[in-house]
Design a protein around this motif. Structure first.
Motif, PDB file in Angstrom:
ATOM      1  N   THR A   7      -3.395  10.767  94.510  1.00 41.58           N
ATOM      2  CA  THR A   7      -3.847   9.848  93.464  1.00 41.58           C
ATOM      3  C   THR A   7      -2.724   8.899  93.038  1.00 41.58           C
ATOM      4  O   THR A   7      -2.963   7.719  92.764  1.00 41.58           O
ATOM      5  CB  THR A   7      -4.343  10.627  92.234  1.00 41.58           C
ATOM      6  N   THR A   8      -1.499   9.418  92.988  1.00 39.45           N
ATOM      7  CA  THR A   8      -0.363   8.562  92.634  1.00 39.45           C
ATOM      8  C   THR A   8      -0.111   7.537  93.728  1.00 39.45           C
ATOM      9  O   THR A   8       0.151   6.358  93.446  1.00 39.45           O
ATOM     10  CB  THR A   8       0.897   9.412  92.402  1.00 39.45           C
ATOM     11  N   THR A  10      -2.299   6.284  95.673  1.00 39.23           N
ATOM     12  CA  THR A  10      -3.360   5.278  95.587  1.00 39.23           C
ATOM     13  C   THR A  10      -3.083   4.275  94.478  1.00 39.23           C
ATOM     14  O   THR A  10      -3.292   3.068  94.649  1.00 39.23           O
ATOM     15  CB  THR A  10      -4.723   5.958  95.350  1.00 39.23           C
ATOM     16  N   SER A  11      -2.595   4.754  93.338  1.00 38.65           N
ATOM     17  CA  SER A  11      -2.292   3.837  92.236  1.00 38.65           C
ATOM     18  C   SER A  11      -1.243   2.813  92.641  1.00 38.65           C
ATOM     19  O   SER A  11      -1.369   1.618  92.338  1.00 38.65           O
ATOM     20  CB  SER A  11      -1.805   4.626  91.012  1.00 38.65           C
ATOM     21  N   VAL A  14      -2.712   0.268  94.929  1.00 39.34           N
ATOM     22  CA  VAL A  14      -3.486  -0.717  94.169  1.00 39.34           C
ATOM     23  C   VAL A  14      -2.564  -1.798  93.609  1.00 39.34           C
ATOM     24  O   VAL A  14      -2.835  -3.002  93.728  1.00 39.34           O
ATOM     25  CB  VAL A  14      -4.263  -0.030  93.026  1.00 39.34           C
ATOM     26  N   THR A  39     -13.744   5.132  92.298  1.00 43.83           N
ATOM     27  CA  THR A  39     -12.336   5.543  92.410  1.00 43.83           C
ATOM     28  C   THR A  39     -11.411   4.387  92.072  1.00 43.83           C
ATOM     29  O   THR A  39     -10.451   4.533  91.304  1.00 43.83           O
ATOM     30  CB  THR A  39     -12.037   6.038  93.836  1.00 43.83           C
ATOM     31  N   TYR A  42     -11.374   3.587  88.303  1.00 39.04           N
ATOM     32  CA  TYR A  42     -10.592   4.515  87.486  1.00 39.04           C
ATOM     33  C   TYR A  42      -9.095   4.205  87.576  1.00 39.04           C
ATOM     34  O   TYR A  42      -8.376   4.257  86.569  1.00 39.04           O
ATOM     35  CB  TYR A  42     -10.850   5.956  87.924  1.00 39.04           C
ATOM     36  N   HIS A  43      -8.628   3.888  88.766  1.00 37.16           N
ATOM     37  CA  HIS A  43      -7.213   3.533  88.913  1.00 37.16           C
ATOM     38  C   HIS A  43      -6.900   2.244  88.156  1.00 37.16           C
ATOM     39  O   HIS A  43      -5.885   2.162  87.444  1.00 37.16           O
ATOM     40  CB  HIS A  43      -6.858   3.375  90.395  1.00 37.16           C
ATOM     41  N   THR A  46      -7.002   2.857  84.329  1.00 38.77           N
ATOM     42  CA  THR A  46      -5.842   3.623  83.858  1.00 38.77           C
ATOM     43  C   THR A  46      -4.595   2.752  83.811  1.00 38.77           C
ATOM     44  O   THR A  46      -3.852   2.750  82.818  1.00 38.77           O
ATOM     45  CB  THR A  46      -5.589   4.831  84.781  1.00 38.77           C
ATOM     46  N   LEU A  47      -4.355   1.994  84.874  1.00 41.24           N
ATOM     47  CA  LEU A  47      -3.170   1.139  84.931  1.00 41.24           C
ATOM     48  C   LEU A  47      -3.230   0.031  83.882  1.00 41.24           C
ATOM     49  O   LEU A  47      -2.210  -0.340  83.289  1.00 41.24           O
ATOM     50  CB  LEU A  47      -3.032   0.538  86.329  1.00 41.24           C
TER      51      LEU A  47
END
Length: 251
Positions: A7-8, A10-11, A14, A39, A42-43, A46-47
């Motif tokens: 997940t990190t 992927t962030s 992005v 998905t 959500y990233h 959050t960012l």
């Protein structure tokens, strides 16, 4: 291989995709990254909520909060401030682009860049560059043991023009030339039309802090220029290393 959190990863993918696209909508990012819409949302959400992205008229872009981290990284060590002063002095003395770079994770990172009066182009701070094909990278690699040089090449390879080295053996030969000459040269190996001279800056214990460089266009780069710039470059490095030694003595 060290384990990482997907997940990190992927962030950060992005963030890098948004920067590469110079801003992007949700649909543009979906096309680029091939991630489910939920998905990706959500990233992005959050960012954005943490301040690392901004959203304007439906388009996401990198937020200014990254400046806080970048500035901290550039100033967290007193030696980096000394290097900034030396970079500025060299650029003003030669009226050329000058920068100070460090090695991080096997790549070259420019942390200080000053544009001289006769120079026209600047570099992006923090941009990761290939070490074997840049003057600063070769200056630093010439101070490393062969095993470390081979590790860096194995991980990052060779990038650049057709003048760049293409094998470890060829690179090692060029590093030997750096040691004999006392400075490294980039003769359009990294970017066509751009040349550079660079020397490693070391701590009193012999470890490498980084490299101080001067850059100029290829049409003004020749043996005479190298000879005339070699002494100011060497004097700047010696002066910086002297200040580093004084700093360590006072600690």
């Amino acid at each position: 291989m060290d384990r990482t959190l997907e997940t990190t990863e992927t962030s950060f993918d992005v963030i890098e995709a948004i920067q590469d696209l110079e801003g992007a909508t949700l649909s543009e990012l979906r096309d680029r990254m091939d991630l489910p819409k939920s998905t990706l949302y959500y990233h992005l959400n959050t960012l954005e909520r943490r301040g690392y992205l901004i959203k304007e008229r439906g388009e996401y872009n990198v937020g200014l909060k990254f400046l806080v981290h970048g500035q901290y990284a550039r100033t967290r060590r007193p030696e980096f401030e000394l290097a900034r002063e030396s970079t500025s002095r060299l650029a003003n003395q030669l009226n050329e682009n000058a920068d100070f770079s460090v090695e991080e994770h096997g790549q070259l990172m420019v942390i200080h860049h000053v544009v001289g009066e006769s120079a026209k182009h600047g570099f992006q701070l923090g941009q990761a560059e290939n070490m074997p094909t840049t003057a600063a990278g070769k200056a630093i690699l010439a101070e490393y043991p062969r095993s470390r040089v081979e590790e860096i090449v194995a991980e990052h390879g060779f990038e650049g023009t057709d003048r760049a080295p293409t094998s470890v053996g060829e690179l090692l030969d060029r590093l030997e030339t750096v040691r004999e000459r006392g400075f490294a040269v980039n003769d359009e190996e990294w970017v066509e039309g751009l040349c550079a001279m660079s020397g490693a800056v070391t701590h009193p214990d012999g470890s490498v802090l980084g490299a101080l460089s001067v850059m100029l266009p290829s049409f003004r780069f020749d043996e005479e220029t190298m000879e005339s710039y070699a002494l100011p470059l060497r004097e700047s490095i010696d002066r910086l290393e002297g200040r580093l030694e004084s700093q360590y003595r006072s600690e």
